[in-house]
Write a protein that holds these residues in place. Structure first.
Motif, short mmCIF file in Angstrom:
data_model
loop_
_atom_site.label_atom_id
_atom_site.label_comp_id
_atom_site.label_asym_id
_atom_site.label_seq_id
_atom_site.Cartn_x
_atom_site.Cartn_y
_atom_site.Cartn_z
N GLU A 193 3.96 23.60 10.41
CA GLU A 193 4.88 24.57 11.01
C GLU A 193 5.04 25.76 10.08
N GLY A 194 5.42 26.89 10.64
CA GLY A 194 5.73 28.06 9.83
C GLY A 194 4.54 28.89 9.41
N ILE A 195 3.34 28.54 9.86
CA ILE A 195 2.15 29.35 9.59
C ILE A 195 1.70 29.95 10.91
N ASP A 196 1.78 31.25 11.01
CA ASP A 196 1.56 31.97 12.26
C ASP A 196 0.06 32.20 12.49
N LEU A 197 -0.49 31.49 13.47
CA LEU A 197 -1.92 31.64 13.78
C LEU A 197 -2.23 32.99 14.40
N SER A 198 -1.21 33.70 14.89
CA SER A 198 -1.45 35.01 15.50
C SER A 198 -1.43 36.14 14.48
N ALA A 199 -1.05 35.85 13.23
CA ALA A 199 -1.01 36.89 12.20
C ALA A 199 -2.43 37.36 11.88
N LYS A 200 -2.59 38.67 11.75
CA LYS A 200 -3.92 39.22 11.46
C LYS A 200 -4.38 38.86 10.05
N PHE A 245 -1.01 22.43 14.51
CA PHE A 245 -0.21 23.62 14.27
C PHE A 245 0.73 23.82 15.45
N LYS A 246 2.02 23.81 15.14
CA LYS A 246 3.05 24.03 16.15
C LYS A 246 3.38 25.52 16.17
N ASN A 247 3.08 26.15 17.28
CA ASN A 247 3.21 27.60 17.38
C ASN A 247 4.47 27.98 18.16
N GLU A 248 5.30 28.82 17.56
CA GLU A 248 6.54 29.23 18.21
C GLU A 248 6.30 30.18 19.37
N LYS A 249 5.20 30.91 19.33
CA LYS A 249 4.88 31.82 20.42
C LYS A 249 3.44 31.57 20.89
N GLN A 250 3.16 31.98 22.09
CA GLN A 250 1.85 31.78 22.67
C GLN A 250 0.79 32.53 21.88
N ILE A 251 -0.27 31.85 21.53
CA ILE A 251 -1.34 32.53 20.81
C ILE A 251 -2.49 32.83 21.76
N SER A 252 -3.26 33.82 21.42
CA SER A 252 -4.38 34.25 22.27
C SER A 252 -5.65 33.48 21.92
N GLU A 253 -6.67 33.65 22.76
CA GLU A 253 -7.97 33.05 22.47
C GLU A 253 -8.53 33.59 21.16
N ASP A 254 -8.33 34.89 20.92
CA ASP A 254 -8.83 35.48 19.67
C ASP A 254 -8.10 34.90 18.46
N ASP A 255 -6.79 34.66 18.59
CA ASP A 255 -6.03 34.04 17.50
C ASP A 255 -6.60 32.67 17.17
N PHE A 256 -6.84 31.88 18.22
CA PHE A 256 -7.37 30.53 18.05
C PHE A 256 -8.74 30.55 17.37
N LEU A 257 -9.62 31.42 17.82
CA LEU A 257 -10.96 31.47 17.26
C LEU A 257 -10.95 31.99 15.83
N ARG A 258 -10.08 32.94 15.56
CA ARG A 258 -9.98 33.48 14.21
C ARG A 258 -9.50 32.40 13.24
N ALA A 259 -8.49 31.62 13.64
CA ALA A 259 -7.99 30.54 12.79
C ALA A 259 -9.02 29.42 12.63
N SER A 260 -9.87 29.22 13.63
CA SER A 260 -10.93 28.22 13.53
C SER A 260 -11.85 28.51 12.35
N CYS A 261 -11.99 29.80 12.02
CA CYS A 261 -12.91 30.21 10.95
C CYS A 261 -12.27 30.15 9.57
#
Length: 334
Positions: A33-40, A63-79
């Motif tokens: 928790e507390g790590i924002d996958l949508s952060a650039k 990862f528990k996300n407080e806000k909806q993340i986008s497909e790009d967020d998900f793929l970026r974090a995958s890397c």
């Protein structure tokens, strides 16, 4: 005594210092928790390494996300993990957002995604020599009546095997039925250093045994390979009662990242039940390039041409599809 390591206190402190929080799930995995996958801007290299180590030790991170993340967020974090680069080999469903080739869209409704995938224990990317280091799962729509993913820790499963089976399996290598790529049945994990078992129960065309105290090899025959697959299936299933396997049920917007060399996974039976019984389920999967070739032992080549002659004598050698059908009474689909 638990077969899954506790969260490392140094890693825990480092993650908390960055504003995150990591909590062990029972019996394996961990919640972040507390790590924002949508952060650039991604977390620091130190924090990513700490998370990656916990993933290697405990199998997966949620990862528990407080806000909806986008497909790009998900793929970026995958890397963030492993080879740091997406490697995508799947088909693209018509409903995939922007026809993104890096998203494998799964569902229990063929109008919304590809159905029936992965009903038996497996690891992703068994058909490539540099097997995927990690996979990601972003739940787009969890089914109302359940439909999770089952995970089994392959290091703990190895430790649970009797010594004579450990010794035997250390001499075995599997041949992928679609590509001819060869992988060891037992390997030492690159990060954790833990001996782990590894076999795809839906895409194995042959298994080669290195004969003890000899510089020669042989193929397992039909009965031997059937016994091997059943034993492998059984030892992972036993983790459900013995503390090294579990069913994870998704909640809205969960992102799960798995160490693909540490845990086997399969879709739960509920995940494949039709929409009118379970409700609609949609899951996006990503796959990450491996860090190095997952090479067999004993100087075996990394791959064989399955349509060419081999020197291993008689035994199971199947090309294409799901490979060796070790149980005729179960669904098998890659």
């Amino acid at each position: 005594m638990s077969l899954i390591p506790k969260i490392n206190l140094k890693n825990k402190a480092l993650i908390e210092k960055s504003g995150g929080k990591i909590t062990a799930l029972t019996p394996l995995g961990a919640r972040v928790e507390g790590i924002d996958l949508s952060a650039k801007q991604p977390p620091s290299d130190e924090v990513i390494s700490a998370l990656e180590m916990e993933m290697a030790n405990r199998g997966f991170l949620v990862f528990k996300n407080e806000k909806q993340i986008s497909e790009d967020d998900f793929l970026r974090a995958s890397c963030w993990w492993g080879g740091k680069e997406l490697l995508s080999t799947h088909g693209v469903h018509p409903e995939t957002p922007n026809a993104n080739r890096h998203i494998f869209r799964l569902s229990n409704d063929p109008a919304h995604g590809i159905t029936g995938v992965g009903p038996q224990w497996h690891n992703d990317g068994s058909f490539v020599s540099k097997t995927f280091s990690h996979s990601g799962y972003h739940i787009i729509r969890p089914a109302e009546n359940g439909g999770g993913t089952e995970f089994a820790h392959q290091g703990a499963a190895y430790d649970a095997l009797p010594y004579d089976i450990q010794s035997y399996w250390n001499r075995l290598s599997s041949v992928n039925s679609n590509s001819g790529v060869v992988h060891p049945l037992v390997h030492k994990h690159l990060i954790s250093g833990r001996k782990s078992i590894w076999l795809h129960l839906g895409m194995t065309g042959a298994v080669i045994e290195k004969l003890p105290d000899q510089d020669s090899f042989r193929l397992l025959d039909n009965e031997e390979l059937k016994k091997l697959c059943h034993t492998y299936n059984d030892i992972l299933n036993q983790g459900m009662d013995n503390g090294y396997a579990m069913t994870f049920e998704y909640q809205d917007n969960d992102c799960v990242f798995i160490d693909n060399m540490a845990v086997a996974h399969r879709a739960s039976k509920a995940a494949h039940m039709p929409r009118d019984k379970q409700g609609l389920r949609i899951l996006h999967r990503s796959t990450v390039k491996g860090m190095k070739n997952f090479a067999p032992h004993f100087d075996l080549p990394q791959s064989f041409g399955l349509d060419r002659p081999h020197k291993f004598g008689s035994g199971v050698w199947i090309r294409g599809g799901i490979g060796f059908r070790w149980d005729t009474g179960i669904p098998m689909q890659n």
